[in-house]
Design a protein around this motif. Structure first.
Motif, short mmCIF file in Angstrom:
data_model
loop_
_atom_site.label_atom_id
_atom_site.label_comp_id
_atom_site.label_asym_id
_atom_site.label_seq_id
_atom_site.Cartn_x
_atom_site.Cartn_y
_atom_site.Cartn_z
N ASP A 150 80.97 18.53 81.57
CA ASP A 150 80.11 17.95 82.60
C ASP A 150 79.75 18.98 83.67
OD1 ASP A 150 80.25 15.57 81.27
OD2 ASP A 150 81.63 14.60 82.66
N THR A 151 80.73 19.81 84.03
CA THR A 151 80.48 20.85 85.04
C THR A 151 79.43 21.83 84.54
OG1 THR A 151 82.74 20.67 85.89
CG2 THR A 151 81.52 22.67 86.42
N LEU A 198 75.91 20.24 84.56
CA LEU A 198 75.34 20.10 85.91
C LEU A 198 74.97 21.45 86.51
CD1 LEU A 198 77.58 17.24 87.33
CD2 LEU A 198 75.08 17.20 87.21
N LEU A 209 71.29 22.62 87.86
CA LEU A 209 71.12 23.02 89.26
C LEU A 209 70.66 24.46 89.42
CD1 LEU A 209 74.33 21.25 90.59
CD2 LEU A 209 72.01 20.72 91.35
N VAL A 253 69.84 15.97 92.70
CA VAL A 253 70.58 15.58 91.49
C VAL A 253 71.69 14.63 91.92
CG1 VAL A 253 72.07 16.42 89.62
CG2 VAL A 253 70.04 17.74 90.30
N ILE A 299 75.36 12.38 90.94
CA ILE A 299 76.52 11.99 90.13
C ILE A 299 76.83 10.55 90.49
CG2 ILE A 299 78.95 12.40 89.62
CD1 ILE A 299 78.55 15.31 90.44
N SER A 353 82.10 17.00 91.48
CA SER A 353 81.22 17.71 92.42
C SER A 353 81.92 18.94 93.00
CB SER A 353 80.75 16.77 93.53
OG SER A 353 81.84 16.28 94.29
N VAL A 377 81.67 21.71 90.45
CA VAL A 377 80.33 22.29 90.47
C VAL A 377 80.16 23.17 91.70
CG1 VAL A 377 77.87 21.75 90.67
CG2 VAL A 377 79.33 20.38 89.16
N LEU A 391 72.93 17.88 95.77
CA LEU A 391 73.73 17.11 94.82
C LEU A 391 74.42 15.98 95.59
CD1 LEU A 391 75.09 16.74 92.01
CD2 LEU A 391 76.90 18.26 92.82
N THR A 397 76.86 12.32 95.42
CA THR A 397 77.72 11.44 94.64
C THR A 397 77.63 10.05 95.25
OG1 THR A 397 79.78 11.68 95.94
CG2 THR A 397 79.29 13.37 94.29
N HIS A 432 67.58 14.02 88.32
CA HIS A 432 68.55 14.08 87.23
C HIS A 432 69.77 13.25 87.59
CE1 HIS A 432 70.72 15.86 83.78
NE2 HIS A 432 71.77 15.84 84.59
N HIS A 488 73.62 11.94 86.52
CA HIS A 488 74.79 12.17 85.66
C HIS A 488 75.78 11.03 85.90
CE1 HIS A 488 77.78 14.45 83.34
NE2 HIS A 488 78.64 13.90 84.17
#
Length: 397
Positions: A150-151, A154, A158, A173, A175, A187, A190, A285, A287, A301, A303
């Protein structure tokens, strides 16, 4: 019933806020006091039901979709436009309010210490404003192949060049996932990735809690960007702080993480304008638990975070329990019962960590772990999981 829905929601909010103030002291006592333990369980069930009501409204709002005239209104208000659904919600709220009244009356006999007083005694001068996070990655906080995959995915999204970079200043983006499922951990992975660090001039981490403070958030943003705080750090004027943030970020290519977004006010009213002056190719990014938040922020995007598999969950549990390498064989002997405990955590990393913290304080043997596995609280919490997959293991702590 239709007329009374708004007042019912207001009453429900007030009652939940008042009762929540007692939970810190109640949780501190419920391990040894059976009567308090039962009261806490009843209150938490009522609070989860309240959240379920909000979730139902959000689902209804998402079904209707976003329109130009509606924009990103509160899902509760959107929901009230449907008379049948409003009547159903109103009935649930009325019953829940009556239940909370009864819980409150019984709770008065315990003489709980209010949360604020409890925290003031425990940490002088500190006032909690929610679950604050930071960008530091705990070594035992992430395990398994899935989070690594997943990391990488992403980071690739990015850092790659996009056609929109020339006309837009930043790309957003998201999450998305249930509470406790590992959004913040992902996060952090990332944020601390070497490719991210080398791609952007400024890397900023901001924790957006449910009850964020405008002035505090702007001050943190300015400091994170490396700007100068107006008035030597004592300015309380929002316009001055927004201007200072604008000057600090102007024309700089940034990577901004907004962790734990419950709504869009922090972005729309405070951060969007100054960060829009950042350099081309900047990235944001977020969350969040709610797809509607991502929708309102025009995310390009998404996730969605999945639950942990048994293998990764066992690795995470061991990291919480094992203190030295010599202790790992001792824990491996308990793997069968450990996997049964993990199954009850429903693949939620936060639940695994909470239970790991509990097991860390117990003897490393079958009897002690079996006692945790067979605790009566498991069945009650599992029944309340429902479709939202929220973490309801906090009473085990």
């Amino acid at each position: 019933m239709l007329i009374g829905v708004s007042d019912g929601i207001k009453d429900l909010s007030i009652k939940l806020g008042d009762l929540k103030n007692f939970l810190a002291d109640a949780d501190r006592r419920n391990i040894t006091d059976e009567s308090v333990r039962g009261w806490v369980g009843e209150l938490k069930r009522a609070m989860y039901l309240a959240t379920d009501i909000v979730d139902l409204c959000q689902l209804k709002a998402m079904e209707q979709g976003q329109t130009k005239d509606r924009g990103c209104l509160n899902p509760l208000l959107v929901c009230m436009r449907n008379p049948l659904h409003a009547h159903d919600i109103g009935t649930r709220i009325k019953m829940l309010n009556q239940n909370l009244d009864d819980i409150c009356k019984r709770g008065s006999s315990f003489n709980f210490i209010k949360l604020e007083a409890y925290q003031d005694r425990k940490m002088t001068g500190y006032h909690a404003t929610g679950r604050k996070t930071d960008s530091l990655m705990e070594r035992s906080g992430a395990v398994g192949d899935k989070i690594e995959e997943d990391t990488r995915a992403l980071v690739e999204v990015l850092t790659r060049e996009a056609a929109s970079d020339k006309r837009d200043r930043f790309m957003v983006v998201a999450i998305v996932g249930a509470g406790g499922i590992g959004k913040t951990t992902l996060s952090k992975k990332v944020f601390n990735d070497d490719s991210i660090k080398g791609k952007f001039t400024k890397n900023i981490w901001l924790s957006i809690t449910q009850d964020f403070n405008d002035i505090e958030l702007l001050n943190k943003a300015i400091i994170a960007v490396g700007g100068d705080l107006p008035g030597g750090g004592g300015a309380r004027d929002r316009d001055l702080l927004v201007g200072a943030l604008n000057n600090a970020i102007r024309d700089k290519k940034f990577f901004l993480v907004l962790d734990d977004m419950w709504g869009v006010d922090a972005w729309d009213k405070l951060l969007k304008a100054p960060f829009s002056y950042g350099g081309p190719g900047s990235r944001v990014l977020i969350t969040t638990r709610h797809d509607t938040v991502a929708l309102c922020m025009k995310v390009v995007h998404y996730h969605h975070v999945d639950k942990l598999g048994a293998k990764d969950a066992w690795s995470l549990l061991k990291k919480q329990v094992v203190t030295t390498e010599k202790g790992e064989p001792e824990i491996e002997i308990l793997k069968d019962i450990g996997l049964q405990i993990i199954e009850k955590c429903d693949g939620l990393p936060l639940a695994v960590k909470v239970v790991g913290g509990l097991l860390c304080q117990r003897e490393k043997n079958q009897r002690a772990w079996q006692k945790v596995l067979n605790d009566d609280l498991w069945s009650g919490q599992t029944m309340l999981t429902l479709s939202n997959q929220r973490v309801k293991m906090d009473c085990l702590g």
